[in-house]
Scaffold this motif. Structure first.
Motif, PDB file in Angstrom:
ATOM      1  N   ARG A 362       0.846  -1.209   0.000  1.00 26.20           N
ATOM      2  CA  ARG A 362       0.000   0.000   0.000  1.00 26.20           C
ATOM      3  C   ARG A 362       0.880   1.257   0.000  1.00 26.20           C
ATOM      4  O   ARG A 362       0.588   2.260   0.638  1.00 26.20           O
ATOM      5  N   SER A 363       1.965   1.163  -0.736  1.00 21.91           N
ATOM      6  CA  SER A 363       2.893   2.281  -0.847  1.00 21.91           C
ATOM      7  C   SER A 363       2.304   3.382  -1.722  1.00 21.91           C
ATOM      8  O   SER A 363       1.363   3.165  -2.493  1.00 21.91           O
ATOM      9  N   PHE A 364       2.877   4.582  -1.584  1.00 15.17           N
ATOM     10  CA  PHE A 364       2.697   5.610  -2.599  1.00 15.17           C
ATOM     11  C   PHE A 364       3.530   5.198  -3.815  1.00 15.17           C
ATOM     12  O   PHE A 364       4.442   4.368  -3.715  1.00 15.17           O
ATOM     13  N   SER A 365       3.253   5.821  -4.946  1.00 21.01           N
ATOM     14  CA  SER A 365       4.178   5.693  -6.067  1.00 21.01           C
ATOM     15  C   SER A 365       4.141   6.966  -6.893  1.00 21.01           C
ATOM     16  O   SER A 365       3.203   7.762  -6.794  1.00 21.01           O
ATOM     17  N   TRP A 366       5.193   7.163  -7.661  1.00 19.75           N
ATOM     18  CA  TRP A 366       5.197   8.223  -8.671  1.00 19.75           C
ATOM     19  C   TRP A 366       5.706   7.648  -9.975  1.00 19.75           C
ATOM     20  O   TRP A 366       6.481   6.685  -9.992  1.00 19.75           O
ATOM     21  N   SER A 367       5.230   8.213 -11.067  1.00 17.48           N
ATOM     22  CA  SER A 367       5.560   7.681 -12.384  1.00 17.48           C
ATOM     23  C   SER A 367       5.744   8.841 -13.359  1.00 17.48           C
ATOM     24  O   SER A 367       4.877   9.721 -13.458  1.00 17.48           O
ATOM     25  N   VAL A 368       6.877   8.852 -14.060  1.00 15.25           N
ATOM     26  CA  VAL A 368       7.193   9.892 -15.038  1.00 15.25           C
ATOM     27  C   VAL A 368       7.317   9.261 -16.422  1.00 15.25           C
ATOM     28  O   VAL A 368       8.068   8.299 -16.601  1.00 15.25           O
ATOM     29  N   ASN A 369       6.592   9.790 -17.381  1.00 16.07           N
ATOM     30  CA  ASN A 369       6.753   9.368 -18.772  1.00 16.07           C
ATOM     31  C   ASN A 369       7.982  10.060 -19.366  1.00 16.07           C
ATOM     32  O   ASN A 369       7.978  11.278 -19.561  1.00 16.07           O
ATOM     33  N   ILE A 370       9.018   9.291 -19.644  1.00 14.32           N
ATOM     34  CA  ILE A 370      10.184   9.846 -20.336  1.00 14.32           C
ATOM     35  C   ILE A 370       9.814  10.146 -21.780  1.00 14.32           C
ATOM     36  O   ILE A 370      10.224  11.154 -22.359  1.00 14.32           O
ATOM     37  N   LEU A 442      -0.620   4.348 -24.473  1.00 11.33           N
ATOM     38  CA  LEU A 442      -1.293   4.769 -25.705  1.00 11.33           C
ATOM     39  C   LEU A 442      -0.312   4.901 -26.864  1.00 11.33           C
ATOM     40  O   LEU A 442      -0.723   4.894 -28.025  1.00 11.33           O
ATOM     41  N   GLU A 443       0.978   5.050 -26.536  1.00 12.61           N
ATOM     42  CA  GLU A 443       2.039   5.161 -27.536  1.00 12.61           C
ATOM     43  C   GLU A 443       3.236   4.339 -27.049  1.00 12.61           C
ATOM     44  O   GLU A 443       3.232   3.827 -25.926  1.00 12.61           O
ATOM     45  N   ASP A 444       4.265   4.231 -27.875  1.00 10.19           N
ATOM     46  CA  ASP A 444       5.523   3.644 -27.413  1.00 10.19           C
ATOM     47  C   ASP A 444       6.024   4.496 -26.246  1.00 10.19           C
ATOM     48  O   ASP A 444       6.236   5.703 -26.401  1.00 10.19           O
ATOM     49  N   THR A 445       6.214   3.870 -25.116  1.00  6.06           N
ATOM     50  CA  THR A 445       6.391   4.627 -23.869  1.00  6.06           C
ATOM     51  C   THR A 445       7.547   4.081 -23.048  1.00  6.06           C
ATOM     52  O   THR A 445       7.749   2.863 -22.966  1.00  6.06           O
ATOM     53  N   ILE A 446       8.290   4.992 -22.426  1.00  2.00           N
ATOM     54  CA  ILE A 446       9.278   4.663 -21.395  1.00  2.00           C
ATOM     55  C   ILE A 446       8.905   5.474 -20.155  1.00  2.00           C
ATOM     56  O   ILE A 446       8.617   6.669 -20.262  1.00  2.00           O
ATOM     57  N   SER A 447       8.906   4.830 -18.998  1.00  2.00           N
ATOM     58  CA  SER A 447       8.595   5.555 -17.766  1.00  2.00           C
ATOM     59  C   SER A 447       9.533   5.138 -16.649  1.00  2.00           C
ATOM     60  O   SER A 447      10.069   4.031 -16.647  1.00  2.00           O
ATOM     61  N   ILE A 448       9.755   6.061 -15.719  1.00  2.00           N
ATOM     62  CA  ILE A 448      10.495   5.796 -14.485  1.00  2.00           C
ATOM     63  C   ILE A 448       9.494   5.841 -13.343  1.00  2.00           C
ATOM     64  O   ILE A 448       8.682   6.772 -13.249  1.00  2.00           O
ATOM     65  N   ASN A 449       9.558   4.834 -12.464  1.00  2.00           N
ATOM     66  CA  ASN A 449       8.549   4.676 -11.419  1.00  2.00           C
ATOM     67  C   ASN A 449       9.205   4.322 -10.101  1.00  2.00           C
ATOM     68  O   ASN A 449      10.145   3.514 -10.070  1.00  2.00           O
ATOM     69  N   HIS A 450       8.734   4.905  -9.024  1.00  2.00           N
ATOM     70  CA  HIS A 450       9.203   4.567  -7.676  1.00  2.00           C
ATOM     71  C   HIS A 450       8.010   4.224  -6.790  1.00  2.00           C
ATOM     72  O   HIS A 450       6.973   4.905  -6.845  1.00  2.00           O
ATOM     73  N   ASN A 451       8.170   3.205  -5.968  1.00  2.48           N
ATOM     74  CA  ASN A 451       7.263   2.982  -4.832  1.00  2.48           C
ATOM     75  C   ASN A 451       7.927   3.539  -3.588  1.00  2.48           C
ATOM     76  O   ASN A 451       9.142   3.437  -3.429  1.00  2.48           O
ATOM     77  N   TRP A 452       7.135   4.105  -2.673  1.00  2.00           N
ATOM     78  CA  TRP A 452       7.720   4.712  -1.483  1.00  2.00           C
ATOM     79  C   TRP A 452       6.714   4.736  -0.337  1.00  2.00           C
ATOM     80  O   TRP A 452       5.507   4.796  -0.532  1.00  2.00           O
ATOM     81  N   VAL A 453       7.274   4.636   0.846  1.00  4.64           N
ATOM     82  CA  VAL A 453       6.510   4.657   2.092  1.00  4.64           C
ATOM     83  C   VAL A 453       7.141   5.702   2.991  1.00  4.64           C
ATOM     84  O   VAL A 453       8.361   5.881   2.988  1.00  4.64           O
ATOM     85  N   ASN A 454       6.322   6.407   3.755  1.00 11.78           N
ATOM     86  CA  ASN A 454       6.847   7.303   4.792  1.00 11.78           C
ATOM     87  C   ASN A 454       5.826   7.420   5.916  1.00 11.78           C
ATOM     88  O   ASN A 454       4.891   6.609   6.000  1.00 11.78           O
ATOM     89  N   GLY A 455       5.996   8.413   6.769  1.00 13.03           N
ATOM     90  CA  GLY A 455       5.117   8.535   7.916  1.00 13.03           C
ATOM     91  C   GLY A 455       3.668   8.738   7.564  1.00 13.03           C
ATOM     92  O   GLY A 455       2.773   8.419   8.368  1.00 13.03           O
ATOM     93  N   CYS A 456       3.390   9.239   6.370  1.00 12.02           N
ATOM     94  CA  CYS A 456       2.004   9.518   5.985  1.00 12.02           C
ATOM     95  C   CYS A 456       1.210   8.265   5.638  1.00 12.02           C
ATOM     96  O   CYS A 456      -0.014   8.260   5.763  1.00 12.02           O
ATOM     97  N   ASN A 457       1.864   7.219   5.157  1.00 12.59           N
ATOM     98  CA  ASN A 457       1.127   5.985   4.840  1.00 12.59           C
ATOM     99  C   ASN A 457       1.650   4.776   5.606  1.00 12.59           C
ATOM    100  O   ASN A 457       1.343   3.636   5.260  1.00 12.59           O
ATOM    101  N   LEU A 458       2.436   5.019   6.662  1.00  9.60           N
ATOM    102  CA  LEU A 458       2.969   3.910   7.453  1.00  9.60           C
ATOM    103  C   LEU A 458       1.852   3.104   8.099  1.00  9.60           C
ATOM    104  O   LEU A 458       1.896   1.873   8.132  1.00  9.60           O
ATOM    105  N   ALA A 459       0.833   3.782   8.626  1.00 11.64           N
ATOM    106  CA  ALA A 459      -0.291   3.071   9.241  1.00 11.64           C
ATOM    107  C   ALA A 459      -1.030   2.226   8.204  1.00 11.64           C
ATOM    108  O   ALA A 459      -1.512   1.128   8.523  1.00 11.64           O
ATOM    109  N   SER A 460      -1.112   2.713   6.974  1.00  6.33           N
ATOM    110  CA  SER A 460      -1.758   1.931   5.913  1.00  6.33           C
ATOM    111  C   SER A 460      -0.953   0.670   5.609  1.00  6.33           C
ATOM    112  O   SER A 460      -1.524  -0.399   5.367  1.00  6.33           O
ATOM    113  N   MET A 461       0.368   0.792   5.594  1.00  6.96           N
ATOM    114  CA  MET A 461       1.221  -0.378   5.379  1.00  6.96           C
ATOM    115  C   MET A 461       1.018  -1.392   6.494  1.00  6.96           C
ATOM    116  O   MET A 461       0.865  -2.597   6.231  1.00  6.96           O
ATOM    117  N   TRP A 462       0.985  -0.940   7.736  1.00  7.00           N
ATOM    118  CA  TRP A 462       0.796  -1.832   8.880  1.00  7.00           C
ATOM    119  C   TRP A 462      -0.583  -2.482   8.827  1.00  7.00           C
ATOM    120  O   TRP A 462      -0.737  -3.683   9.074  1.00  7.00           O
TER     121      TRP A 462
END
Length: 591
Positions: A362-370, A442-462
């Motif tokens: 139940r991490s956060f994530s961010w994703s960037v389309n290169i 929708l097109e030929d795509t490259i993306s960079i993606n990270h999953n991350w946890v911190n104090g804001c979603n720690l209770a959700s992870m637990w």
């Protein structure tokens, strides 16, 4: 983080009273678009999106300085295949077949990046069709790519060692665990040893092989005991996600730090390394050889955690971590152990996609389309329950016409329509914790993606981990009275399914807590508490983090199933750590 933002956050969590953030609710009407970095601060993101746990999209202005946007993309906005081949062609990457459903995901294979790009070019030439199916490169750990040559890859060396310890009669058990398309190379060691497929460059496949290895082959490989001092000289190596029940002949014990293991044996290992499913591999060395505890990482651009903007020297300069996502405990933890990470590259042709899912832990994530464009379908936490079929299973594809069948999906009418957005090249999507989503290229795509946890979603992870353990306990409840050490086996099964169990979750909390306590000890001067105000880091952030860890750890310590975990493996007892944290929370409350 500044003092005002910290006070705002602590007030927010007091109102929640330990409940996970972002519970069930109606789907928002739209996704906010953040236009300019100059007018959008860390505090703006923290208060407006991170705490409320809602998605947003950052414009391409936030990523325009990334090296990958310059080098990985042609002037026409397409993937720069020649550059990728020149720099990464010999890296082994995981590839999913989007045309085949395997439970609620897709089967994966591993291939050289150059072979995947060759497939991709043929796929385009064939009118975006191929008899091999629709293949999508997913979850490539660029920062763990290492050296492509098999001679320097500890996974390959270990696999050769394992196979050298087997007789030819053992090979059928191993062969059935390997893709039939793999090329073979000679194994080192015994002349009658089987030949090793090159696909074993990847630790996930090595894990698969070890899992299928006949039990009698393991003692032949390496008889190791920490208690027998008569054997060869000791050696240290890094270890994580290991459970000795997977390889019963190996008797192992963690050192107090929790990150190293001391072994002695008749075949002394020169390198210990973790595989993705928790199996330990080793390379046999002579006593005169230097021990290497882990493989060397390539240089790439990522920040030194808690010091925003400090980067590794790299000609590629692939990306710079946005400050909004800089409080990233998940990757901070793995970086501290120098073992793994949750930083991924995805790339694939138009038509590739990721099935309906919520992110790991139940991490956060961010994703960037290169380059390229993506279509996202978002459902806020709780909405997915209305999408379960009559058997209780979540859908594989939320765009499927089958969801209109009220007999198969009787609760579908209670689900709000998804929140849809189209992500353009260079744009960055923030994916909140616990939001189920489905993504189409929708097109030929490259993306960079990270999953991350911190104090804001720690209770959700637990909360998620507790749900996972309860699910395991229900599945094996019939053996509760007959299976010796049933509770520990439930933890082992949970980890194999979820990637973590209660013991490792405590170790995760402990590592992050110790780093925050150290930072606060250095920065407790009256004029220092604001630190790097507005950057999302510094002592105020550390004080906030400590308060969040203390609240969740109190729940962990009180949990009956955690109380059944063997506490002798902990270098610092959970109750002692909790007391330290609570004292620091009290000391920093007025700062």
């Amino acid at each position: 983080m500044d003092r005002e933002t910290r006070a705002f956050a602590e007030s927010h969590f007091r109102r929640l009273r330990g409940r996970p953030a972002g519970g069930a609710g109606a789907t928002p009407g739209r996704v906010d678009f953040i236009e300019s970095p100059d007018s959008f601060s860390y505090a703006d993101f923290f208060k407006g999106y991170l705490l409320p746990n809602v998605p947003c999209v950052f414009s391409s202005s936030f990523t325009e300085g990334w090296g990958s946007r310059r080098r990985w993309v042609t002037p026409g906005g397409k993937p720069a295949f020649e550059h990728l081949l020149r720099n990464y062609g010999d890296v082994v990457v995981p590839v999913a077949n989007c045309g085949v459903q395997e439970y609620n995901s897709n089967p994966k294979e591993h291939m050289l990046l150059r072979d995947y790009i060759s497939y991709w070019e043929d796929y385009i030439q064939g009118g975006y069709s191929s008899p091999r199916g629709c293949l999508y490169l997913k979850d490539w750990h660029l920062c763990r790519a290492g050296h492509a040559a098999s001679g320097g890859n500890p996974c390959v060396l270990a696999a050769r060692t394992i196979l050298a310890g087997c007789t030819p009669s053992d090979w059928p058990h191993l062969a059935c665990a390997l893709p039939v398309s793999c090329a073979a190379v000679p194994a080192q060691g015994r002349s009658d040893a089987p030949r090793l497929p090159q696909a074993l460059h990847h630790p996930a496949l090595l894990t698969h092989v070890l899992g299928r290895l006949p039990s009698k082959a393991v003692p032949d490989l390496c008889s190791i005991s920490i208690t027998d001092q008569r054997l060869a000289c000791p050696v240290q190596g890094r270890l994580l996600w290991f459970d000795h029940t997977l390889l019963p002949p190996w008797e192992l014990q963690r050192r107090p730090s929790g990150t190293c293991l001391t072994l002695v044996g008749s075949h002394t290992p020169s390198a210990l390394f973790p595989c993705s499913e928790g199996v330990l591999g080793c390379c046999v060395r002579s006593p005169t050889q230097q021990c290497a505890g882990h493989k060397q990482r390539p240089t790439y651009s990522h920040p030194n955690h808690l010091v925003q903007g400090t980067e590794d020297a790299s000609a590629e300069d692939v990306f710079t971590l946005p400050v909004y996502f800089s409080s990233d405990w998940l990757n901070e933890y793995w970086d501290a152990l120098d073992v793994d990470d949750y930083r991924f590259i995805y790339m694939g042709p138009a038509g590739t996609w990721s099935p309906f899912h919520a992110d790991i832990f139940r991490s956060f994530s961010w994703s960037v389309n290169i380059c390229g464009r993506k279509k996202w379908f978002f459902f806020p936490p709780g909405q997915e329950e209305a999408l379960r079929d009559c058997h209780g299973a979540l859908p594989y594809d939320v765009t499927s016409p089958a969801l209109l069948d009220s007999r198969l999906y009787p609760m579908r009418k209670h689900c709000s329509p998804p929140l849809e957005l189209t992500q353009e090249a260079g744009e960055m999507v923030f994916v909140p914790s616990g939001w189920h989503h489905q993504v189409h290229n929708l097109e030929d795509t490259i993306s960079i993606n990270h999953n991350w946890v911190n104090g804001c979603n720690l209770a959700s992870m637990w909360h998620f981990l507790q749900q996972e353990l309860r699910a395991v306990q229900r599945e094996v409840s019939q053996w509760r009275d007959t299976m010796p050490d049933w509770d520990r086996h439930c933890q082992v099964i949970m980890r194999s399914c979820s990637g973590i169990n209660f013991e490792e979750f405590y170790h995760f909390l402990k590592i992050i807590a110790e780093r925050r306590l150290l930072l606060l000890a250095k920065e407790m001067g009256p004029g220092d508490m604001e630190g790097s105000a507005g950057s999302g880091l510094g002592p105020q952030q550390a004080a906030f983090d400590v308060s969040r860890i203390a609240e969740v750890l109190a729940s962990v310590v009180a949990h009956p199933d955690f109380q059944r975990v063997d506490a002798s493996v902990f270098s610092l007892q959970p109750g002692e750590l909790l007391q330290q944290l609570e004292e620091v929370v009290a000391a920093t409350a007025s700062l």
